[in-house]
Design a protein around this motif. Sequence first.
Motif, PDB file in Angstrom:
ATOM      1  N   GLY A   1      -8.232   5.820  -1.300  1.00  0.00           N
ATOM      2  CA  GLY A   1      -8.823   6.879  -0.494  1.00  0.00           C
ATOM      3  C   GLY A   1      -9.147   6.481   0.922  1.00  0.00           C
ATOM      4  O   GLY A   1      -9.546   7.324   1.716  1.00  0.00           O
ATOM      5  N   HIS A   2      -8.996   5.215   1.237  1.00  0.00           N
ATOM      6  CA  HIS A   2      -9.259   4.763   2.605  1.00  0.00           C
ATOM      7  C   HIS A   2      -7.953   4.587   3.367  1.00  0.00           C
ATOM      8  O   HIS A   2      -6.871   4.638   2.801  1.00  0.00           O
ATOM      9  CB  HIS A   2     -10.040   3.458   2.593  1.00  0.00           C
ATOM     10  CG  HIS A   2     -11.450   3.606   2.114  1.00  0.00           C
ATOM     11  ND1 HIS A   2     -12.376   4.370   2.781  1.00  0.00           N
ATOM     12  CD2 HIS A   2     -12.091   3.110   1.039  1.00  0.00           C
ATOM     13  CE1 HIS A   2     -13.526   4.323   2.129  1.00  0.00           C
ATOM     14  NE2 HIS A   2     -13.378   3.579   1.064  1.00  0.00           N
ATOM     15  N   THR A   3      -8.077   4.341   4.658  1.00  0.00           N
ATOM     16  CA  THR A   3      -6.887   4.144   5.484  1.00  0.00           C
ATOM     17  C   THR A   3      -6.483   2.662   5.470  1.00  0.00           C
ATOM     18  O   THR A   3      -7.236   1.813   4.993  1.00  0.00           O
ATOM     19  CB  THR A   3      -7.170   4.554   6.935  1.00  0.00           C
ATOM     20  OG1 THR A   3      -8.251   3.762   7.407  1.00  0.00           O
ATOM     21  CG2 THR A   3      -7.524   6.021   7.034  1.00  0.00           C
ATOM     22  N   VAL A   4      -5.314   2.393   6.008  1.00  0.00           N
ATOM     23  CA  VAL A   4      -4.843   1.006   6.067  1.00  0.00           C
ATOM     24  C   VAL A   4      -5.794   0.158   6.901  1.00  0.00           C
ATOM     25  O   VAL A   4      -6.100  -0.989   6.559  1.00  0.00           O
ATOM     26  CB  VAL A   4      -3.411   0.968   6.641  1.00  0.00           C
ATOM     27  CG1 VAL A   4      -3.016  -0.456   6.966  1.00  0.00           C
ATOM     28  CG2 VAL A   4      -2.438   1.554   5.644  1.00  0.00           C
TER      29      VAL A   4
ATOM     30  N   VAL B   1     -17.728   2.162   3.379  1.00  0.00           N
ATOM     31  CA  VAL B   1     -16.319   1.830   3.186  1.00  0.00           C
ATOM     32  C   VAL B   1     -16.204   0.793   2.074  1.00  0.00           C
ATOM     33  O   VAL B   1     -16.890  -0.221   2.099  1.00  0.00           O
ATOM     34  CB  VAL B   1     -15.719   1.265   4.498  1.00  0.00           C
ATOM     35  CG1 VAL B   1     -14.332   0.714   4.256  1.00  0.00           C
ATOM     36  CG2 VAL B   1     -15.693   2.340   5.548  1.00  0.00           C
ATOM     37  N   GLY B   2     -15.344   1.073   1.099  1.00  0.00           N
ATOM     38  CA  GLY B   2     -15.092   0.104   0.032  1.00  0.00           C
ATOM     39  C   GLY B   2     -16.290  -0.107  -0.862  1.00  0.00           C
ATOM     40  O   GLY B   2     -16.723  -1.234  -1.057  1.00  0.00           O
TER      41      GLY B   2
ATOM     42  N   ALA C   1       0.845  -1.191   0.000  1.00  0.00           N
ATOM     43  CA  ALA C   1       0.000   0.000   0.000  1.00  0.00           C
ATOM     44  C   ALA C   1       0.877   1.235   0.000  1.00  0.00           C
ATOM     45  O   ALA C   1       1.812   1.335   0.790  1.00  0.00           O
ATOM     46  CB  ALA C   1      -0.903  -0.008   1.230  1.00  0.00           C
ATOM     47  N   THR C   2       0.610   2.154  -0.912  1.00  0.00           N
ATOM     48  CA  THR C   2       1.327   3.419  -0.932  1.00  0.00           C
ATOM     49  C   THR C   2       0.419   4.477  -0.326  1.00  0.00           C
ATOM     50  O   THR C   2      -0.731   4.630  -0.752  1.00  0.00           O
ATOM     51  CB  THR C   2       1.711   3.786  -2.365  1.00  0.00           C
ATOM     52  OG1 THR C   2       2.289   2.633  -2.975  1.00  0.00           O
ATOM     53  CG2 THR C   2       2.715   4.908  -2.374  1.00  0.00           C
ATOM     54  N   LEU C   3       0.930   5.174   0.677  1.00  0.00           N
ATOM     55  CA  LEU C   3       0.101   6.087   1.453  1.00  0.00           C
ATOM     56  C   LEU C   3       0.520   7.531   1.222  1.00  0.00           C
ATOM     57  O   LEU C   3       1.701   7.849   1.173  1.00  0.00           O
ATOM     58  CB  LEU C   3       0.229   5.787   2.949  1.00  0.00           C
ATOM     59  CG  LEU C   3      -0.013   4.353   3.385  1.00  0.00           C
ATOM     60  CD1 LEU C   3       0.224   4.231   4.876  1.00  0.00           C
ATOM     61  CD2 LEU C   3      -1.420   3.947   3.037  1.00  0.00           C
ATOM     62  N   ASP C   4      -0.494   8.389   1.069  1.00  0.00           N
ATOM     63  CA  ASP C   4      -0.279   9.829   1.080  1.00  0.00           C
ATOM     64  C   ASP C   4      -0.876  10.306   2.388  1.00  0.00           C
ATOM     65  O   ASP C   4      -2.104  10.387   2.515  1.00  0.00           O
ATOM     66  CB  ASP C   4      -0.979  10.450  -0.129  1.00  0.00           C
ATOM     67  CG  ASP C   4      -0.753  11.948  -0.188  1.00  0.00           C
ATOM     68  OD1 ASP C   4       0.051  12.456   0.609  1.00  0.00           O
ATOM     69  OD2 ASP C   4      -1.392  12.596  -1.033  1.00  0.00           O
ATOM     70  N   GLY C   5      -0.046  10.606   3.376  1.00  0.00           N
ATOM     71  CA  GLY C   5      -0.568  10.823   4.720  1.00  0.00           C
ATOM     72  C   GLY C   5      -1.100   9.507   5.228  1.00  0.00           C
ATOM     73  O   GLY C   5      -0.363   8.537   5.330  1.00  0.00           O
ATOM     74  N   GLU C   6      -2.418   9.459   5.483  1.00  0.00           N
ATOM     75  CA  GLU C   6      -2.990   8.194   5.937  1.00  0.00           C
ATOM     76  C   GLU C   6      -3.790   7.501   4.852  1.00  0.00           C
ATOM     77  O   GLU C   6      -4.299   6.413   5.059  1.00  0.00           O
ATOM     78  CB  GLU C   6      -3.910   8.449   7.139  1.00  0.00           C
ATOM     79  CG  GLU C   6      -3.150   8.658   8.425  1.00  0.00           C
ATOM     80  CD  GLU C   6      -4.052   8.434   9.626  1.00  0.00           C
ATOM     81  OE1 GLU C   6      -4.657   7.363   9.697  1.00  0.00           O
ATOM     82  OE2 GLU C   6      -4.141   9.350  10.453  1.00  0.00           O
ATOM     83  N   ARG C   7      -3.951   8.159   3.705  1.00  0.00           N
ATOM     84  CA  ARG C   7      -4.851   7.637   2.669  1.00  0.00           C
ATOM     85  C   ARG C   7      -4.090   6.786   1.661  1.00  0.00           C
ATOM     86  O   ARG C   7      -2.990   7.157   1.235  1.00  0.00           O
ATOM     87  CB  ARG C   7      -5.538   8.787   1.927  1.00  0.00           C
ATOM     88  CG  ARG C   7      -6.308   9.709   2.827  1.00  0.00           C
ATOM     89  CD  ARG C   7      -7.626   9.084   3.238  1.00  0.00           C
ATOM     90  NE  ARG C   7      -8.067   9.654   4.521  1.00  0.00           N
ATOM     91  CZ  ARG C   7      -9.095   9.176   5.212  1.00  0.00           C
ATOM     92  NH1 ARG C   7      -9.769   8.140   4.758  1.00  0.00           N
ATOM     93  NH2 ARG C   7      -9.441   9.727   6.350  1.00  0.00           N
ATOM     94  N   ILE C   8      -4.702   5.718   1.243  1.00  0.00           N
ATOM     95  CA  ILE C   8      -4.087   4.825   0.251  1.00  0.00           C
ATOM     96  C   ILE C   8      -4.254   5.441  -1.134  1.00  0.00           C
ATOM     97  O   ILE C   8      -5.367   5.790  -1.538  1.00  0.00           O
ATOM     98  CB  ILE C   8      -4.746   3.446   0.309  1.00  0.00           C
ATOM     99  CG1 ILE C   8      -4.446   2.774   1.651  1.00  0.00           C
ATOM    100  CG2 ILE C   8      -4.273   2.561  -0.836  1.00  0.00           C
ATOM    101  CD1 ILE C   8      -5.159   1.491   1.877  1.00  0.00           C
ATOM    102  N   VAL C   9      -3.131   5.612  -1.847  1.00  0.00           N
ATOM    103  CA  VAL C   9      -3.213   6.114  -3.220  1.00  0.00           C
ATOM    104  C   VAL C   9      -2.894   5.019  -4.229  1.00  0.00           C
ATOM    105  O   VAL C   9      -3.112   5.200  -5.423  1.00  0.00           O
ATOM    106  CB  VAL C   9      -2.275   7.317  -3.453  1.00  0.00           C
ATOM    107  CG1 VAL C   9      -2.740   8.505  -2.640  1.00  0.00           C
ATOM    108  CG2 VAL C   9      -0.844   6.969  -3.125  1.00  0.00           C
ATOM    109  N   ARG C  10      -2.392   3.909  -3.746  1.00  0.00           N
ATOM    110  CA  ARG C  10      -2.050   2.837  -4.662  1.00  0.00           C
ATOM    111  C   ARG C  10      -1.920   1.586  -3.826  1.00  0.00           C
ATOM    112  O   ARG C  10      -1.401   1.629  -2.711  1.00  0.00           O
ATOM    113  CB  ARG C  10      -0.719   3.186  -5.336  1.00  0.00           C
ATOM    114  CG  ARG C  10      -0.141   2.145  -6.250  1.00  0.00           C
ATOM    115  CD  ARG C  10       0.988   2.781  -7.039  1.00  0.00           C
ATOM    116  NE  ARG C  10       1.658   1.804  -7.855  1.00  0.00           N
ATOM    117  CZ  ARG C  10       2.829   1.244  -7.533  1.00  0.00           C
ATOM    118  NH1 ARG C  10       3.452   1.586  -6.440  1.00  0.00           N
ATOM    119  NH2 ARG C  10       3.365   0.372  -8.342  1.00  0.00           N
TER     120      ARG C  10
END
Lengths: 241, 387
Positions: free
Chosen positions: B365-368, B222-223, B45-54
Motif C-alpha cells: 500500500g505504500h509507494t516505492v 509509514v510501515g 516490487a509489483t505496483l498498481d499505479g504507484e502503490r505496492i501490491v506485492r
Amino acid sequence: MAAAPADPNGVTAMETIEQLHARIAARFPGVGATVVLNPGPAAQHSLLIPAAGARAIAEFLRDDPELQLDTCSNVTGIDWPDREVTETVRRTVTEPPPADTPAGTVPGTRVVEEKVRRAMPGHLEVVYHLYSVAQGHGPVILRLRTEDRGERVTLPSLTPVWRACEFQEREVYDLFGVVFSGHPDLRRLLMWDEFRDHPMRKDYVEPDDYEWEPTPHDRVLTRAQRHYPAPPAGSGDSATR
Amino acid sequence: MNPAPPLSPAGASVRAVQDPFHGDLLEVSMGPHHPSTHGVFRMIATLDGERIVRLKPVFGYLHRNHEKLGENTSYLASMPYTDRLDYLNSMTNNWAYALAVEKLAGQAVPERAEYVRIILAELTRLLNHTCLAGFLLQDTGCSGTPLMYAFREREAILDLFEALSGSRMMCNFQRFGGCRLDPSPDWLAAAARLVERYGAFLDEYEELITVNEILLARTQGVGVLPAALAVNAGVTGPMLRASGVNHDLRRVDGYGLYPRFPFRIPLGAHGDTYDRYMVRMLEMRESLGILRAALRDLPGGPVFDPKAKLRGFRPKPGEAYGRIEGPKGEIGFYLVSDGGPNPYRYRVRPPSLINLTVLEDLCLGHTVADAVIILGSIDIVLGEVDR
C-alpha cells in the motif's frame, strides 16, 4: 520488570523438559514424543517429535497459557550421514563338554564378547528454538527427523504457526534439501534457482565447473581434466583441452 | 495473496505483468546494485499505479556459505569470520559467538572481561544506531549532510576500536573465556571522554533531525508493524520494541553482567518508521548511561581466564544455543559438538534476515519511495543476511 534470572541458561523458571514431555504425552496420546538429553554443560535438552503430530504439538506449545511460546527464534538443519558403528555385544555360548565328561553333566556356559559392525542409516534433522516473548522464558527445542537422506525428504512446515520460520525453512530447504509441506513459498533462499545440490549436506561435493572458464588453466585445468573425458582427436573442443 | 505471476529474471528492471484481480501491473526490480538497498539486496516490487501490491525480496548475492566455513575450521578460527557477518558490529558478533562456545564448553569468564565486553557492546550499539540515523535520512533524500554528521562520530568510535584491537571494523577481539587484550588506562580515559561528549552530539543531531518536518511527513504512519505480527514473525531488537513489545535480551536473559546495570527500555507506541528511528535515538542515551557506569566500576584482574584452553580446544559432545541483544536484534549461534576440534554444526541466527520477514507486510500500500525508507528503518547488513 523483574530482575534477571540466575539460571545459567538465562531463562526464567519454566517447567522442566520431563514435565513438558509428560504433558504432551497426556495431551497427544499415541504421538510418541521423546526427550533428547544434551550431555554437554549447556544442558539444553530437546524434544524429538514425530512429523505426523508436529503441527498439532507446535500449535499447542504456542497457545498453551503456561508456555505461550509465541516466537520461534532459530530454525536450522543438521545432517547425520549414514555411518557404521562398531558395537560390543555380549553373548552367552554353551561350551561343548569335554570328551571324558560322564553323561548327564550340565554343559557349562561362558560369556563371549564380540565386535559387531552395524550400519546406522542417516537422517536429516530440523531443530526449532522456541521462546516466549510474553513470559520471557525458553528455549524449548523441538527436533524433527526425516526418515532418510534422500532427495525429496518431506517434513511438515511450521511457518503457519510461526511466521519467523518462513525464511529459515526456505534456507533449510535450500542448503539441506528438506522439503517442507505446507510452506507458503518454498523456494531457494541463498543459492540461485537453477542450482541442483544442497551444499550443507556433509557429503556435498563442490562442482568442478563452479567457476567455469573458457580456457581453464592451473588448478581449474587439472580438475577439469579429471572430470571430463578427453575429447576425441580433432573435435576442436578447446574448453576441456 | 494474489495469484502471482512468476518473478522476473535477474537483469530485467521494469516490465508489465498481468494480474486477474488488479489488471495491468508494473513490476520493478530494485537492486541488487541500488544505493538504497545498503548492499547487494534485491526487491521485486509489483505496483498498481504507484502503490505496492506485492514485494518479494531476493537474497544470496553475498552468500559464501559462512556456516560451511565454520564447520571446516576450528572453533577459534571462526572468530575472525564472525566479524564479517554484520561488519558494522564485529564486537557484538564476537561476543555472541564467544558466549555460545562458552555455554557449549562450560567456560567461565572473569569479571573484568565481562565489563570490557559490555563497554565494547554498548559502544557498538552507539555506532550502529548512529549509522542508522544517518542512513535513514539519506534514504529520505536528505543527501549527505546528516550522514556526514553521523559518520564523524562513528569514526571516533572506530578509532577507539582500532586503538584497542588493531582494526577499525574487523576487531576479532573476544576469546572463549575472556578478551584478547586488556584495555590500557589511556584507552579507558579516551573512551570516557567520548562518552562524555556523545550526549552533546545526540542533542545536536536530534535538534537538526528529530522534529524536522520532512522527516515527520515521510516516516510517521509509514510501515506500521503490529506487535502481534512482530512477535510471531520473530522480529527482534529495536524494531520489535518500536512496536511496543518490552523485550530486550539484556533484561530477559540477563547475560554477562547486565543485571548490575540499571537502564530503561524505550518503547514505541505506533510501530511505524518514525518509532523505529526514535527508539534507537533513545536507546543510545541509555547506552551512554551503561557506559558511564561500566567505565566507572571497571574492576581489576585478568581479562582472560588463565585456565581457558585456546589451542587444542575440543568441547565435549553436546550442543548449545547462545544469543545476545545485538544492535540489530537477537544474534545467536547454535553449535553442535561431536568432541572434535571443529564444530559439527555451526549456525548463525541472523537478526537482519529474520527482521526482513515482515518487509512485504510493511510495504503493502505504500509507494516505492516509502519502501526505501522502510527498508532503511529495518536496518539490514547484507553480510549477515546472506552469510
